[in-house]
Design an enzyme around this catalytic site. Structure first.
Site, PDB file in Angstrom:
ATOM      1  N   ASP A  40       0.827  -1.182  -0.142  1.00  0.00           N
ATOM      2  CA  ASP A  40       0.089   0.102   0.043  1.00  0.00           C
ATOM      3  C   ASP A  40       0.810   1.213   0.083  1.00  0.00           C
ATOM      4  O   ASP A  40       1.742   1.445   1.007  1.00  0.00           O
ATOM      5  CB  ASP A  40      -0.658   0.080   1.221  1.00  0.00           C
ATOM      6  N   ASP A  41       0.661   2.189  -1.004  1.00  0.00           N
ATOM      7  CA  ASP A  41       1.597   3.331  -1.148  1.00  0.00           C
ATOM      8  C   ASP A  41       3.224   2.938  -1.084  1.00  0.00           C
ATOM      9  O   ASP A  41       3.982   3.989  -0.799  1.00  0.00           O
ATOM     10  CB  ASP A  41       1.223   4.371   0.155  1.00  0.00           C
ATOM     11  N   CYS A  78      -5.487   4.150  -4.100  1.00  0.00           N
ATOM     12  CA  CYS A  78      -5.749   2.892  -3.115  1.00  0.00           C
ATOM     13  C   CYS A  78      -6.984   2.311  -3.837  1.00  0.00           C
ATOM     14  O   CYS A  78      -6.851   1.233  -4.194  1.00  0.00           O
ATOM     15  CB  CYS A  78      -5.853   3.528  -1.781  1.00  0.00           C
ATOM     16  N   ARG A  82      -7.598  -1.040  -6.249  1.00  0.00           N
ATOM     17  CA  ARG A  82      -8.029  -2.272  -5.586  1.00  0.00           C
ATOM     18  C   ARG A  82      -9.413  -2.877  -6.293  1.00  0.00           C
ATOM     19  O   ARG A  82      -9.718  -3.940  -6.624  1.00  0.00           O
ATOM     20  CB  ARG A  82      -8.437  -1.999  -4.087  1.00  0.00           C
ATOM     21  N   LYS A 135      -6.430  -4.937   4.086  1.00  0.00           N
ATOM     22  CA  LYS A 135      -7.298  -3.671   3.753  1.00  0.00           C
ATOM     23  C   LYS A 135      -8.355  -3.789   2.504  1.00  0.00           C
ATOM     24  O   LYS A 135      -7.791  -4.283   1.334  1.00  0.00           O
ATOM     25  CB  LYS A 135      -6.447  -2.505   3.441  1.00  0.00           C
ATOM     26  N   HIS A 137     -11.341  -1.647   1.325  1.00  0.00           N
ATOM     27  CA  HIS A 137     -11.334  -0.005   0.857  1.00  0.00           C
ATOM     28  C   HIS A 137     -12.271  -0.157  -0.501  1.00  0.00           C
ATOM     29  O   HIS A 137     -11.709   0.771  -1.170  1.00  0.00           O
ATOM     30  CB  HIS A 137     -10.104   0.527   0.623  1.00  0.00           C
ATOM     31  N   HIS A 226       1.918   2.388   3.937  1.00  0.00           N
ATOM     32  CA  HIS A 226       0.824   3.562   3.810  1.00  0.00           C
ATOM     33  C   HIS A 226       0.979   4.246   5.218  1.00  0.00           C
ATOM     34  O   HIS A 226       1.206   3.671   6.255  1.00  0.00           O
ATOM     35  CB  HIS A 226      -0.626   2.944   4.046  1.00  0.00           C
ATOM     36  N   ASP A 332      -0.106  -0.791  -4.842  1.00  0.00           N
ATOM     37  CA  ASP A 332      -1.569  -0.281  -5.444  1.00  0.00           C
ATOM     38  C   ASP A 332      -1.233   1.054  -6.344  1.00  0.00           C
ATOM     39  O   ASP A 332      -1.923   1.435  -7.013  1.00  0.00           O
ATOM     40  CB  ASP A 332      -2.649  -0.002  -4.433  1.00  0.00           C
ATOM     41  N   ASN A 333      -0.020   1.863  -5.786  1.00  0.00           N
ATOM     42  CA  ASN A 333       0.170   2.903  -6.555  1.00  0.00           C
ATOM     43  C   ASN A 333       1.741   3.328  -6.178  1.00  0.00           C
ATOM     44  O   ASN A 333       2.079   2.520  -5.448  1.00  0.00           O
ATOM     45  CB  ASN A 333      -0.912   4.093  -6.144  1.00  0.00           C
ATOM     46  N   LYS A 382       1.986   9.068  -6.225  1.00  0.00           N
ATOM     47  CA  LYS A 382       0.413   8.511  -6.027  1.00  0.00           C
ATOM     48  C   LYS A 382      -0.374   9.686  -6.292  1.00  0.00           C
ATOM     49  O   LYS A 382      -0.150  10.994  -5.990  1.00  0.00           O
ATOM     50  CB  LYS A 382       0.207   8.225  -4.732  1.00  0.00           C
TER      51      LYS A 382
END
Length: 539
Positions: A40-41, A78, A82, A135, A137, A226, A332-333, A382
């Site tokens: 994540d991130d 994010c 997803r 996560k 989301h 993240h 994710d990014n 991001k």
């Protein structure tokens, strides 16, 4: 005599039917287990095999004996990423065109719609047990949780972010955060650390699945790294003091390692230091130490994620499933330049942002200065759709098929994961599901790449997030930044860091790609960002 013959024939037929059933059962068992691990991130150069000095031996080991794709793309944020990963569609088609907030426009409703299916829903219909940890989301209401979208079990955060030690403690005014265990809210216990807890459930799922005799699909969606920057003291200690050389030197060192590893080619330039990042030598000693502390905590978060990937791999080995399990890893990014300040945060969190990152009671982020290092050598972060926003490391481990390191520069995208999982599982992507018409997948199976065969790939890949737009076709990428909305053209094969804008020299190519983009945007329901209704909910 005739009675004996008839009896023998009956026995033979019975034995044949038994053998056939056993063969079919064995064939079903031999379907590979599938694990998708999502960071994540995390920035493009944040793991060892992509240039970092952070200790990631498990990911590095997977890369050393697996497939590495250096031009793999996500959706720059994010929840859109997803939605795209889970459904094999562009995020707008799945109902998450922007964030997880409620809007009246169907492509931006803020949760997965009923005209898409998740990988879990498809694979469950093909004999798989389906598990998720981490996560979600892509839908905060209980009727939108993972167990309502094809997962047999889920443990993790329903929302977008939170403290790693106390993840249900709100960081925004009037916010409610939920950790769920299947279909019920869960209260984290004392000593909770999110990365360990989510992976712990994943390990248990793997061990428990052994008793079922069925293959499994596991979606392991870490919240690491993240913000907030939260790590364990023993992990932080490994990295304290290692960032005091400053961001310019660290970016240069990563850049050189990436070229040596073949992650970027020799024509790639290191993008200039981001305009929001000052000269390192203009900082006071206290400011340098504070930044080193943030970077040490960030590295510790990535390190701990890798340790937990090691726990998952060990569970596979202990249960004899390691050879026949496909593991795919990505982010994710790109790295996040976001900071913890302003009216969007509670007064308590704003105050906690001022504490050292290594203090467990802090709540902070590394902002532009850290993200510029994490995304070496790429441009922006991001949220934007320059390479720094949408490029991710992508690693596939499949010991039964991939016996040695392979590397591919072919462009691929999150939408390809659905088609790949369907292919691996011998499943069928449905035209209808629970009475709803299902949008055809946008992705292509990566199995030819995994099997080291020729892969035609996509004619073009498309990106849109909050008005930021791009299209990639072959070596060419057309990209614009909102609200400027000025198209820029880059040859990504020669200029991965997007430093040489060729739009003026190639007006026909700009027009051609713009037409292609607009046709796609119309087809999937993109609405100009300034024309979207104001959303309500989790921002």
């Amino acid at each position: 005599m005739k009675l004996k013959s008839a009896l023998h024939l009956s026995i033979l037929l019975l034995l044949s039917a038994t053998v056939l059933r056993a063969q079919k059962a064995n064939k079903a068992v031999k379907k590979p287990n599938i694990i998708i691990i999502l960071a994540d991130d995390m920035g493009y150069s944040d793991i060892g095999c992509f240039g970092s000095t952070t200790q990631t031996p498990n990911l590095d080991g997977m890369a050393k004996t697996g497939l590495v794709m250096t031009q793999f793309y996500n959706a720059s944020r994010c929840c859109p990423s997803r939605a795209s990963l889970l459904t094999g569609l562009y995020q707008h088609q799945a109902g998450v065109g922007d964030m997880v907030n409620t809007r009246k426009e169907p492509a931006y409703q803020g949760y997965l719609n009923n005209n898409c299916v998740t990988i879990a829903e498809v694979l469950k219909g093909s004999g798989y047990n389906t598990y998720m940890a981490g996560k979600w989301h892509v839908g905060t209401a209980p009727d939108k949780w993972p167990v309502k979208r094809g997962f047999d079990h889920h443990f993790g955060l329903i929302d977008g972010a939170g403290s790693y030690f106390d993840p249900t403690n709100p960081y925004r005014p009037n916010q409610h955060l939920t950790v769920a265990l299947d279909d019920k809210p869960y209260t984290p216990e004392k000593g909770f650390y999110a990365t360990d807890a989510y992976a712990g459930h994943a390990v248990q799922y793997i061990k428990d699945n052994q008793k079922t005799g069925k293959p499994f699909f596991l979606y392991m969606a870490f919240t690491a790294p993240h913000w907030p920057l939260h790590a364990l003291p023993q992990d932080i200690a490994k990295y304290k003091g290692k960032y005091m050389a400053g961001w310019d030197k660290l970016r240069e060192e990563r850049f050189n390692r990436m070229k040596q590893l073949g992650i970027i080619n020799k024509t790639t330039q290191l993008s200039p230091r981001d305009k929001n990042v000052p000269d390192w030598n203009s900082l006071t000693e206290a400011e340098k130490i504070a930044w080193d502390d943030k970077m040490a905590v960030y590295a510790a978060m990535v390190d701990r994620m890798d340790q937990n990937i090691g726990r998952i791999r060990q569970a596979l080995k202990e249960t004899g499933q390691d050879q026949n399990t496909v593991i795919m890893f990505l982010s994710d990014n790109g790295a996040s330049s976001e900071s913890i300040k302003g009216p969007g945060f509670t007064p308590e969190v704003t105050a906690a942002n001022l504490k050292p990152a290594s203090d467990p009671s802090s709540f902070t982020a590394y902002g532009f200065t850290g993200a510029n290092v994490s995304n070496t050598p790429l441009t922006l972060f991001k949220h934007w759709v320059y390479e720094g926003g949408i490029a991710t490391p992508f690693i596939v481990s499949y010991p039964a098929v991939i016996k040695a390191h392979r590397q591919s520069t072919q462009p691929a995208h999150l939408v390809d994961l659905m088609a790949t999982c369907v292919d691996l599982a011998g499943a069928k992507y449905p035209a209808t599901y629970k009475g709803n018409t299902i949008t055809p997948t946008e992705g292509l199976s990566l199995m030819p790449v995994i099997q080291y065969k020729k892969w035609e790939g996509h004619n073009a890949l498309f990106f849109e997030h909050e008005g930021n737009r791009a299209v990639r076709q072959g070596p060419w990428k057309l990209v614009s930044q909102y609200p400027d909305n000025q198209w820029q053209l880059y040859n990504i094969e020669q200029d991965r860091s997007e430093q040489n804008n060729l739009a003026v020299q190639n007006p026909d190519k700009v027009k051609e790609l713009e037409t292609l983009y607009q046709s796609w945007a119309n087809r999937i329901g993109v609405i100009p960002f300034e024309k979207l209704s104001k959303g309500k909910g989790d921002l």
